[in-house]
Design a protein around this motif. Structure first.
Motif, PDB file in Angstrom:
ATOM      1  N   ARG A 456       0.930  -1.162  -0.013  1.00  0.00           N
ATOM      2  CA  ARG A 456      -0.049   0.283   0.040  1.00  0.00           C
ATOM      3  C   ARG A 456       0.947   1.124   0.146  1.00  0.00           C
ATOM      4  O   ARG A 456       0.139   2.341  -0.297  1.00  0.00           O
ATOM      5  CB  ARG A 456      -0.992   0.120   1.111  1.00  0.00           C
ATOM      6  N   ARG A 457       2.191   1.021   0.064  1.00  0.00           N
ATOM      7  CA  ARG A 457       3.110   1.974   0.212  1.00  0.00           C
ATOM      8  C   ARG A 457       3.557   2.338  -1.283  1.00  0.00           C
ATOM      9  O   ARG A 457       3.494   1.527  -2.216  1.00  0.00           O
ATOM     10  CB  ARG A 457       4.369   1.800   1.201  1.00  0.00           C
ATOM     11  N   SER A 458       4.126   3.852  -1.619  1.00  0.00           N
ATOM     12  CA  SER A 458       4.505   4.096  -2.631  1.00  0.00           C
ATOM     13  C   SER A 458       5.985   3.622  -3.186  1.00  0.00           C
ATOM     14  O   SER A 458       6.151   3.679  -4.315  1.00  0.00           O
ATOM     15  CB  SER A 458       4.579   5.564  -2.921  1.00  0.00           C
ATOM     16  N   LYS A 459       6.826   3.137  -2.013  1.00  0.00           N
ATOM     17  CA  LYS A 459       8.042   2.530  -2.483  1.00  0.00           C
ATOM     18  C   LYS A 459       8.074   1.257  -1.870  1.00  0.00           C
ATOM     19  O   LYS A 459       7.328   0.940  -1.073  1.00  0.00           O
ATOM     20  CB  LYS A 459       9.031   3.611  -1.873  1.00  0.00           C
ATOM     21  N   GLY A 460       9.281   0.529  -2.426  1.00  0.00           N
ATOM     22  CA  GLY A 460       9.464  -0.761  -2.018  1.00  0.00           C
ATOM     23  C   GLY A 460       8.654  -1.867  -3.277  1.00  0.00           C
ATOM     24  O   GLY A 460       8.234  -1.395  -4.039  1.00  0.00           O
ATOM     25  N   VAL A 461       8.852  -3.182  -2.664  1.00  0.00           N
ATOM     26  CA  VAL A 461       8.247  -4.233  -3.567  1.00  0.00           C
ATOM     27  C   VAL A 461       6.880  -4.015  -3.960  1.00  0.00           C
ATOM     28  O   VAL A 461       6.098  -4.022  -2.725  1.00  0.00           O
ATOM     29  CB  VAL A 461       8.913  -5.684  -3.110  1.00  0.00           C
ATOM     30  N   ASN A 462       6.369  -3.933  -4.880  1.00  0.00           N
ATOM     31  CA  ASN A 462       4.787  -3.775  -4.962  1.00  0.00           C
ATOM     32  C   ASN A 462       4.001  -4.930  -4.896  1.00  0.00           C
ATOM     33  O   ASN A 462       2.998  -4.955  -4.161  1.00  0.00           O
ATOM     34  CB  ASN A 462       4.685  -3.309  -6.706  1.00  0.00           C
ATOM     35  N   LEU A 463       4.381  -6.026  -5.647  1.00  0.00           N
ATOM     36  CA  LEU A 463       3.537  -7.264  -5.380  1.00  0.00           C
ATOM     37  C   LEU A 463       4.503  -8.441  -5.042  1.00  0.00           C
ATOM     38  O   LEU A 463       5.717  -8.768  -5.320  1.00  0.00           O
ATOM     39  CB  LEU A 463       2.994  -7.696  -6.472  1.00  0.00           C
ATOM     40  N   ILE A 464       3.703  -9.599  -4.147  1.00  0.00           N
ATOM     41  CA  ILE A 464       4.411 -10.574  -3.788  1.00  0.00           C
ATOM     42  C   ILE A 464       3.346 -11.674  -4.051  1.00  0.00           C
ATOM     43  O   ILE A 464       2.300 -11.628  -3.572  1.00  0.00           O
ATOM     44  CB  ILE A 464       4.955 -10.572  -2.192  1.00  0.00           C
ATOM     45  N   CYS A 465       3.949 -13.014  -4.525  1.00  0.00           N
ATOM     46  CA  CYS A 465       3.087 -13.922  -4.952  1.00  0.00           C
ATOM     47  C   CYS A 465       3.264 -15.114  -4.221  1.00  0.00           C
ATOM     48  O   CYS A 465       4.613 -15.285  -3.817  1.00  0.00           O
ATOM     49  CB  CYS A 465       2.927 -13.971  -6.493  1.00  0.00           C
ATOM     50  N   ALA A 466       2.565 -15.876  -3.863  1.00  0.00           N
ATOM     51  CA  ALA A 466       2.673 -17.402  -3.298  1.00  0.00           C
ATOM     52  C   ALA A 466       1.277 -17.999  -3.668  1.00  0.00           C
ATOM     53  O   ALA A 466       0.546 -17.713  -4.091  1.00  0.00           O
ATOM     54  CB  ALA A 466       2.807 -17.077  -1.755  1.00  0.00           C
ATOM     55  N   ALA A 467       1.591 -19.513  -3.021  1.00  0.00           N
ATOM     56  CA  ALA A 467       0.493 -20.606  -3.182  1.00  0.00           C
ATOM     57  C   ALA A 467       0.613 -21.485  -2.114  1.00  0.00           C
ATOM     58  O   ALA A 467       1.487 -21.519  -1.354  1.00  0.00           O
ATOM     59  CB  ALA A 467       0.751 -21.254  -4.589  1.00  0.00           C
ATOM     60  N   GLY A 468      -0.655 -22.169  -1.857  1.00  0.00           N
ATOM     61  CA  GLY A 468      -0.687 -22.993  -0.934  1.00  0.00           C
ATOM     62  C   GLY A 468      -1.750 -23.967  -1.139  1.00  0.00           C
ATOM     63  O   GLY A 468      -2.808 -23.998  -2.155  1.00  0.00           O
ATOM     64  N   ALA A 469      -1.603 -25.475  -0.759  1.00  0.00           N
ATOM     65  CA  ALA A 469      -2.559 -26.404  -0.931  1.00  0.00           C
ATOM     66  C   ALA A 469      -2.673 -27.148   0.189  1.00  0.00           C
ATOM     67  O   ALA A 469      -1.487 -27.333   0.992  1.00  0.00           O
ATOM     68  CB  ALA A 469      -2.069 -27.416  -2.147  1.00  0.00           C
ATOM     69  N   ASN A 470      -3.940 -27.732   0.555  1.00  0.00           N
ATOM     70  CA  ASN A 470      -4.118 -28.508   1.662  1.00  0.00           C
ATOM     71  C   ASN A 470      -5.608 -28.866   1.712  1.00  0.00           C
ATOM     72  O   ASN A 470      -6.385 -28.215   1.159  1.00  0.00           O
ATOM     73  CB  ASN A 470      -4.024 -27.545   3.047  1.00  0.00           C
TER      74      ASN A 470
END
Length: 645
Positions: A456-470
């Motif tokens: 939500r900030r203007s600087k830094g890494v924009n998107l981080i993706c991940a996944a899960g299964a259970n």
């Protein structure tokens, strides 16, 4: 009659120990390599320097004599005592030296030094040797000898004393036997019989998908595997910046240090989780539980072997490049094979070693393989179950990416889980990220989720993706949130200072060469549009009740596993399991496996190492799930590097 002790060595340390023991024991002073008395009961090898060329000779001699022995010596300002080596047991001086060198900060230099000493180059007396230091070492050695000869438990079985000759402080360090030790290893040959799997009852604890409690594991993990001087893991660090308890544990390898992380709501549990992750990594790097003995071409073994092309290969044009690190598979080319177990065929099956252990090819194999499908568990059934879940998680992520599936977005509040909601709120309020979760369950029906954390900030890494299964989708979501949280803030400064590098990757997909590059590329705000297929509004949020069935209510993990295996049988998908367990895990009731499901998409890092050719599920599953009217073609697949960090 007094026990007969042989003291082997010249110098002040041997002199002091000899005089301390002479009043109460029958001593003989000579080289153990010479003819010795048949009444010999104990041997001491003591030097004022370090003699790596001598210890292996002593080991072999003592194995023949069947007599316990103990060494003492001085190396770079430290007195090294131990281990106590008993006949017909693992954990010799070679194992101890390997552990001490690898855990040290100058492992490559120390290994070269050890090798030069072993080649017979001169031993130089250590500058820190003093009468006081050697006297303290001698007292420790004498006390240990008396304990052993009186039948008491030893302080130096699988342990060493390290004494600083500068401060005279002494510490005790536990080490684990090296299963590949050239002196004391007794690994069995890999056979079809050892690969046979008959599932056993594995009662679940605390309603989850585990069979060993944290409290039970806590008693052995930190003590047995984490030691700053001799441990399989030698350091830990808490990251206090992150929204949850994050502990990074360092696992030293000859080629460098490798960090393994644990992320939970508790620093104590996160540390244990990181150690378990390190054990999984240790077992998956190369065979440590069985000796590989099959070296043959596929054409000679095809009746009993996995077809290597069924697991996905690299693009043809990549193989043709002169600098590509892998060679195109040829059925006449001999390679190493290990035994696994096929649940579809219900029999042992040979698997290329480079697929079963992800570092063994060293660039000489036909595909790049990662730790995909490796898992550790408190039972074999638990390890297999979680290995399958990892394969499912990564397959669903990649299939979603390559086929650009517009997945339904989940309403996390609809789970009616208080802990989950607190986790979501904490990510928003403390970490300043919004969470987006999607149902990525594929044709097998095992609940899977695709997740994006947006800064939500203007600087830094924009998107981080991940996944899960259970089988329990709420558990899948929670574990994925922990994964996302562990990557927040980590690379914010890096993406700003190296922006030009990542912008070049935006223009040239093949500039993405390693794991980190994937995440950093999608840290750029300019890359967000590539995720519009999933991020843009596809309609109202979906509830958990609308998207998922109630998870199974089995009390035994074996029942959950058999239900999952049946789903793959129904789809004619094989589940192949290679038991990677090593002696150091088995002694603590832990098992490690590699799960391979031919046809499912394997995770790779580096766009040039993508493996989709030969895996037609990526073309047909979108149709089965109603996302496409007809099967896709390879040319229609997403051409960009995936965003799995």
């Amino acid at each position: 009659m007094a026990a007969q002790i042989l003291v082997d060595g010249k110098g002040l340390l041997a002199d002091i120990v000899y005089h301390q023991l002479a009043e109460t024991h029958s001593l003989n002073r000579q080289s153990i390599l010479e003819e010795v008395s048949e009444e010999l009961e104990f041997v001491l090898v003591l030097h004022d320097a370090w003699n790596p060329s001598y210890y292996p000779k002593v080991e072999k001699r003592m194995q023949a004599l069947g007599v316990p022995w103990l060494r003492g010596g001085v190396s770079f300002g430290e007195g090294i005592i131990g281990p106590l080596v008993r006949p017909d047991t693992t954990g010799c001086t070679c194992c101890a030296d390997i552990r001490r060198i690898i855990a040290g900060p100058d492992r490559e230099e120390m290994w070269r030094f050890q090798k030069s000493r072993a080649e017979g180059k001169s031993n130089v007396q250590d500058a820190w040797i003093s009468h006081s230091g050697l006297f303290q070492m001698a007292t420790l050695i004498t006390n240990e000898v008396r304990r052993v000869l009186q039948g008491e438990s030893s302080n130096l079985e699988e342990k060493m004393y390290i004494t600083s000759l500068r401060t005279l402080s002494t510490s005790s360090h536990f080490f684990l036997p090296d299963p590949t030790c050239p002196i004391c290893s007794s690994l069995p040959n890999d056979t079809a019989e050892l690969a046979q799997i008959n599932l056993q009852s594995s009662p679940k604890i605390n309603g989850g998908y585990r069979s060993r409690s944290t409290e039970e594991l806590k008693t052995v993990l930190a003590k047995g595997f984490l030691d700053s001087r001799t441990g399989l893991m030698n350091g830990k660090m808490q990251d206090l910046r992150l929204p949850f308890a994050d502990v990074l544990v360092n696992m030293p390898l000859f080629g460098g240090n490798e960090g393994v992380a644990g992320r939970t709501n508790s620093y104590e549990i996160s540390e244990l989780t990181a150690i378990l992750e390190g054990l999984e990594r240790y077992c998956g790097i190369k065979p440590r539980g069985k000796r590989t003995v099959v070296h043959e071409s596929y054409n000679q073994l095809q009746e009993i072997a996995l077809n290597p092309t069924s697991i996905g290969v690299h693009e043809k044009d990549q193989y043709e490049k002169p600098d590509f690190p892998f060679k195109k598979f040829h059925p006449e080319t001999p390679m190493n094979w290990v035994w696994g177990y096929s649940f579809l065929q219900e029999r042992p099956i040979l698997v290329p070693e480079l697929l079963a252990y992800y570092s063994v090819s060293c660039g000489e194999g036909f595909v790049y393989e990662t730790s995909n499908g490796c898992a550790l568990g408190g039972s074999l059934e638990e390890a297999i179950f979680h290995g399958i879940m990892e394969v499912v998680e990564r397959d669903s992520f990649l299939l979603t990416w390559y086929a650009r599936l517009p997945l339904p977005r989940l309403d996390l509040r609809s789970a009616n889980d208080k802990e989950l909601q607190l986790m979501v709120d904490r990510i928003r309020d403390v970490a300043d990220h919004d969470l987006y979760f999607y149902n990525s369950t594929m044709e097998h029906g095992i609940p899977s989720v695709w997740a994006v954390a947006k800064n939500r900030r203007s600087k830094g890494v924009n998107l981080i993706c991940a996944a899960g299964a259970n089988p329990d989708p709420i558990r899948a979501v929670k574990s994925t949130i922990f994964e996302l949280a562990g990557m927040m803030f980590r690379d914010d400064e890096k993406i700003e200072s190296n922006r030009l590098t990542y912008e070049r990757m935006l223009q040239d997909p093949f500039a993405v060469r390693n794991m980190e590059d994937h995440g950093m590329l999608y840290g750029l705000r300019e890359a967000e549009e590539r995720l519009n297929f999933i991020l843009k509004d596809h309609g109202p949020l979906r509830t958990f009740a609308e998207e998922f069935k109630e998870p199974p209510s089995h009390n035994d993990l074996k029942d959950d596993l058999e239900e999952v295996l049946q789903r793959f049988r129904d789809l004619n998908l094989d589940v192949i399991v290679v038991d990677q367990s090593a002696p150091i895990t088995k002694r603590n009731g832990l098992f490690c496996v590699k799960v391979i499901i031919p046809g499912m998409l394997p995770m790779t890092f580096g766009h040039h190492l993508t493996r989709v050719k030969g895996l037609e599920r990526v073309l047909t599953v979108p149709t089965q799930l109603g996302y496409a009217k007809e099967p896709l073609t390879y040319e229609e697949l997403n051409p960009y590097p995936h965003p799995f960090p």
